[in-house]
Write a protein that holds these residues in place. Structure first.
Motif, PDB file in Angstrom:
ATOM      1  N   ARG A   7      10.255 -15.471  -4.520  1.00  0.00           N
ATOM      2  CA  ARG A   7       9.179 -16.121  -3.743  1.00  0.00           C
ATOM      3  C   ARG A   7       8.927 -17.525  -4.270  1.00  0.00           C
ATOM      4  NH1 ARG A   7       5.460 -11.684  -0.953  1.00  0.00           N
ATOM      5  NH2 ARG A   7       5.432 -13.214   0.675  1.00  0.00           N
TER       6      ARG A   7
ATOM      7  N   ALA B 263       8.836  -2.530   6.509  1.00  0.00           N
ATOM      8  CA  ALA B 263       7.528  -3.098   6.138  1.00  0.00           C
ATOM      9  C   ALA B 263       7.717  -4.369   5.317  1.00  0.00           C
ATOM     10  CB  ALA B 263       6.728  -2.066   5.342  1.00  0.00           C
ATOM     11  N   ALA B 264       8.685  -4.331   4.384  1.00  0.00           N
ATOM     12  CA  ALA B 264       8.926  -5.497   3.527  1.00  0.00           C
ATOM     13  C   ALA B 264       9.384  -6.694   4.359  1.00  0.00           C
ATOM     14  CB  ALA B 264       9.967  -5.151   2.468  1.00  0.00           C
TER      15      ALA B 264
ATOM     16  N   ASP C 180       8.586  -7.427   7.410  1.00  0.00           N
ATOM     17  CA  ASP C 180       7.413  -8.012   8.072  1.00  0.00           C
ATOM     18  C   ASP C 180       6.623  -8.874   7.088  1.00  0.00           C
ATOM     19  OD1 ASP C 180       7.888  -7.025  10.521  1.00  0.00           O
ATOM     20  OD2 ASP C 180       6.311  -5.491  10.509  1.00  0.00           O
ATOM     21  N   GLU C 181       6.469  -8.341   5.881  1.00  0.00           N
ATOM     22  CA  GLU C 181       5.661  -9.033   4.878  1.00  0.00           C
ATOM     23  C   GLU C 181       6.338 -10.313   4.386  1.00  0.00           C
ATOM     24  OE1 GLU C 181       3.920  -6.002   2.395  1.00  0.00           O
ATOM     25  OE2 GLU C 181       3.518  -7.489   0.838  1.00  0.00           O
TER      26      GLU C 181
ATOM     27  N   SER D  81       9.166 -16.458   4.374  1.00  0.00           N
ATOM     28  CA  SER D  81       8.995 -16.784   2.946  1.00  0.00           C
ATOM     29  C   SER D  81      10.264 -17.363   2.317  1.00  0.00           C
ATOM     30  CB  SER D  81       8.619 -15.521   2.168  1.00  0.00           C
ATOM     31  OG  SER D  81       9.725 -14.617   2.138  1.00  0.00           O
TER      32      SER D  81
END
Ligand SMILES: NC(=O)c1ccc[n+]([C@@H]2O[C@H](COP(=O)([O-])OP(=O)(O)OC[C@H]3O[C@@H](n4cnc5c(N)ncnc54)[C@H](OP(=O)(O)O)[C@@H]3O)[C@@H](O)[C@H]2O)c1
Length: 258
Positions: A128, A166-167, A169-170, A174
């Motif tokens: 990140r 889910a990851a 989407d999150e 990024s």
């Protein structure tokens, strides 16, 4: 020489993981080839180096938290950034429903789900920060549908696919991507063990037992390790976030994309 991008490939001592390691090294990645049997990873790393690639063997048990920490420390010692992660290590142990029990479920979840999850959690802060990361999870068609006698395996692979969705989407936007490849039966040592079990139980020949498994693939053939590796390279190359790719022996189908 410019700093290469580095990738950790788990379960690289044989089968699909070894093929992925070879393919990513050919694409210019510095490959950390990891598994519990380090000596086999070292052999692979030497083979990759002999053909002009860059790789290092790493001891890693994805089911053991301290082993994960130790492996990541070893990677950081090399002064390379954590750019790529291929969660490929996996186990598949069959049992009829009434004999599955807590231990077998826990074992599958520890290696096939919590291992990838823990590694992703360890890699994400750096990925990140640098706004760059490529994660591919080697799930399975058993993460999309059920197969009899491998309910613990199916549950762990469904968990991995759900987590990856889910990851994705999150992580959207990024710079870090996460995708899953879902092969049907692959021509690898894991499938050779299933073939051997069929031979022992039914008295069929090895070729007949392989044909039984190949016929279960919608494409009528076993998937090759090279096909899985090529899909991983594609997913890593341009950071396809949220992609779910099914390999059925004949075709490669994108089931989902973000
Ligand atoms: N074969 C298939 O038909 C098929 C189909 C769909 C998906 N898949 C998935 O593809 C992946 C690779 O399968 P494969 O067919 O190549 O299996 P394989 O031939 O049995 O190889 C499994 C690899 O995982 C490693 N491994 C197992 N437990 C580990 C642990 N606790 N920590 C670190 N490494 C571990 C093994 O190395 P060590 O024993 O040295 O640790 C080995 O390198 C698995 O996730 C599997 O579920 C396979």
């Amino acid at each position: 020489m410019t700093q290469p991008k580095s990738v950790l490939v788990t379960g690289a001592s044989r089968g699909i993981g070894a093929a992925i390691a070879r393919s990513l090294a050919r694409e210019g990645w510095f490959v950390f080839a990891a598994a519990r049997s380090k000596s086999e990873c070292d052999v692979l790393a030497r083979e990759i180096a002999a053909t002009g690639g860059r790789a290092e063997g790493l001891e890693l048990d994805v089911g053991d938290v301290s082993s994960i920490t130790h492996a990541i420390d070893r990677m950081k010692d090399r002064d390379l950034t954590l750019d790529g992660l291929v969660n490929n290590a996996g186990i598949a142990i069959s049992a009829p429903l009434v004999h599955v029990g807590e231990d077998l479920v826990e074992k599958h979840l520890r290696v096939n789900f919590h291992g990838p999850r823990r590694l992703i959690e360890a890699f994400l802060p750096e990925m990140r920060r640098q706004k760059f990361g490529r994660i591919v999870n080697v799930a399975s068609s058993a993460g999309l549908r059920g197969y009899k006698y491998v309910s613990a395996y199916c549950a762990s692979k469904h968990a991995l696919v759900g987590y990856s969705r889910a990851a994705a989407d999150e992580l959207a936007g990024s710079g870090v991507s996460i995708a899953c490849v879902c092969p049907h039966y692959v021509d690898s040592p894991m499938t050779a063990a299933s073939v051997q079990r069929i031979v022992e139980k039914t008295g069929r020949s090895v070729d007949e037992a392989r044909a039984v498994l190949a016929e279960q693939n919608p494409g009528g053939k076993l998937v090759t390790v090279e096909e899985v590796a090529a899909t991983v390279v594609d997913l890593m190359g341009d950071g396809r976030n949220g992609w779910l790719v099914e390999l059925d022996g004949a075709t490669s189908r994108v089931l989902e994309r973000r």
